[in-house]
Design an enzyme around this catalytic site. Structure first.
Site, PDB file in Angstrom:
ATOM      1  N   ASP A 201       0.806  -1.223   0.000  1.00 15.47           N
ATOM      2  CA  ASP A 201       0.000   0.000   0.000  1.00 15.47           C
ATOM      3  C   ASP A 201       0.836   1.269   0.000  1.00 15.47           C
ATOM      4  O   ASP A 201       2.017   1.280   0.344  1.00 15.47           O
ATOM      5  CB  ASP A 201      -0.977   0.013   1.172  1.00 15.47           C
ATOM      6  CG  ASP A 201      -0.308  -0.199   2.531  1.00 15.47           C
ATOM      7  OD1 ASP A 201       0.768  -0.832   2.589  1.00 15.47           O
ATOM      8  OD2 ASP A 201      -0.861   0.260   3.553  1.00 15.47           O
TER       9      ASP A 201
ATOM     10  N   GLU B 168      -0.648  -2.315   5.164  1.00 16.14           N
ATOM     11  CA  GLU B 168       0.325  -2.288   6.269  1.00 16.14           C
ATOM     12  C   GLU B 168       0.283  -0.943   6.976  1.00 16.14           C
ATOM     13  O   GLU B 168       0.415  -0.873   8.205  1.00 16.14           O
ATOM     14  CB  GLU B 168       1.736  -2.566   5.752  1.00 16.14           C
ATOM     15  CG  GLU B 168       2.811  -2.595   6.829  1.00 16.14           C
ATOM     16  CD  GLU B 168       3.357  -1.227   7.216  1.00 16.14           C
ATOM     17  OE1 GLU B 168       3.807  -1.078   8.371  1.00 16.14           O
ATOM     18  OE2 GLU B 168       3.316  -0.310   6.369  1.00 16.14           O
TER      19      GLU B 168
END
Length: 428
Positions: free
Chosen positions: A81, A149
């Site tokens: 991400d 994350e």
């Protein structure tokens, strides 16, 4: 054949991967929206004969499983991400993307400001390298691409969605988990550390309540902005006056919101707090101090009701297993030589990587498998050396900065090599 020789004979030309990296960097996805990253990784793994690819795990998470005879099972993890940051690097492949966050429903600029695009690309190249080197190793390789994350949500989501459940995604139970992160260190270097390697992080939103009214009549109101201001200032005394100087802790107020205009005293104010600690005892002490201070300041201001605490994210401690880390460190020293630091300083940031290990069933019937997590450098070596020489390390862009962008090489080569060396150290 030793690991370095296997790596040398099996590693593909990384130029196509450099192009993939640039494409990922230009087209980042916020947490829970990593569609391009997942699609790119899955498509790549399916071109490598023998990989069993399983997608849509906890959102955009996926795994690729390569079984290659009897032996140990090694799981390698990369996060995917990006962040709501407007890129200011000026690179020709800089992100100009904006997208609506599925969580707050607001449009944000988006940037891979933490290097996860480098993690994705290194993992893809490592998968191809290990695929080509199949005749040299035995066992099972699992490559895992994890979403979200940055919000401490991805590892939990993959576990909750049945990552290891035989009736769902049925990921092979690993003997060991390995992960890495690019950091503002000299490119070409890699660092390991036994024990505590990344802090725990606790984030929450605190809403304090007052009594709104006209700005010309503050005496008949209870101003939540002043209340919040006192809280923010007082919170800064926790680390300086309550935490043992030998311990590490950080308390940051990253957001303050109240009111819409200057001539109205708002009825409430919201502050968002992020806490980083390295030990359970310090974590407990700091969190208790925050609640104590907020409660006391609200009472001192005459707040009509207690403050509301709402947790927003929670990262566990990352504590590297001694045996695994020592094993990996020996392999890294043999391959990287002096470019490997076996006593790398702990990360200031936090990670949810360890959840994939601590929540995994083990082969003894219990829960938890050993893991280690290392860093590798992404800063131009000459610029890093110059900054060190001039005692100007603040000039080096850090993770989450709008200027953070690893130099592609030798960063990528080092990241690929580290993943492959780590895996092969258990598979040959």
């Amino acid at each position: 054949m030793d690991i370095t020789s296997i790596l040398s004979s099996s590693k593909p030309d990384l130029k196509p991967y450099e192009d993939i990296y640039k494409h990922l960097h230009q087209n980042p996805g916020l947490s829970l929206q990593e569609y391009l990253a997942a699609e790119t990784a899955a498509k790549h793994l399916r071109t490598l004969d023998g990989f069993d690819v399983r997608t849509n795990i906890g959102g955009t998470g996926l795994i690729g499983i390569l079984e290659n005879g009897e032996g140990k099972t090694v799981l390698l993890r990369a996060d995917t991400d990006a962040l709501p940051v407007e890129e200011l690097t000026g690179l020709p492949y800089a992100s100009k993307k904006r997208e609506v966050d599925v969580e707050d429903k607001r449009e944000h600029p988006v940037m891979h400001a933490c290097g996860h695009d480098m993690h994705i690309t290194c993992m893809m190249a490592a998968a191809e390298t290990l695929h080509k080197a199949r005749k040299h190793w035995k066992g099972t390789l699992v490559v895992l691409f994890q979403p979200a994350e940055e919000r401490a949500a991805g590892a939990k989501a993959m576990i909750a969605d049945g990552l290891y459940d035989p009736k769902k995604h049925n990921c092979p139970i690993p003997d060991v988990l390995l992960g890495q992160h690019v950091m503002p260190l000299a490119a070409g270097t890699v660092g390991t550390r036994v024990g505590s390697f990344a802090s725990a992080a606790d984030s929450f939103k605190v809403t304090v309540y007052g009594r709104g009214g006209h700005a010309s009549q503050p005496h008949v109101t209870i101003d939540p902005v002043v209340m919040a201001a006192h809280i923010i200032v007082r919170l800064q005394s926790i680390v300086s006056r309550e935490v043992n100087p030998r311990e590490a802790a950080v308390v940051t107020v990253g957001s303050v919101q109240a009111g819409m205009t200057e001539n109205v005293i708002a009825s409430e104010a919201t502050i968002k707090i992020n806490v980083r600690t390295m030990t359970p005892a310090t974590r407990k002490k700091v969190l208790a101090a925050i609640k104590r201070i907020v409660k006391a300041e609200c009472e001192a201001s005459g707040a009509p009701k207690e403050a509301l605490f709402e947790p927003t994210s929670n990262f566990p401690f990352t504590t590297n297993d001694e045996a695994v880390t020592t094993h990996i460190a020996e392999a890294f020293t043999q391959h990287f030589g002096s470019k490997h630091d076996p006593e790398s300083p702990p990360l200031g940031g936090s990670e949810d990587f360890s959840i994939l290990a601590t929540e995994a069933p083990n082969k003894s019937g219990g829960k938890g498998v050993p893991y280690t997590y290392w860093n590798f450098g992404g800063t131009d070596p000459e610029k890093f050396e110059e900054a060190e020489k001039n005692e100007d390390m603040g000039s080096i862009p850090i993770n989450h900065s709008a200027y953070f962008a690893p130099v592609i090489q030798p960063t990528m080569t080092t990241g690929v090599d580290a993943l492959v060396v780590g895996a092969l150290s258990y598979l040959i």
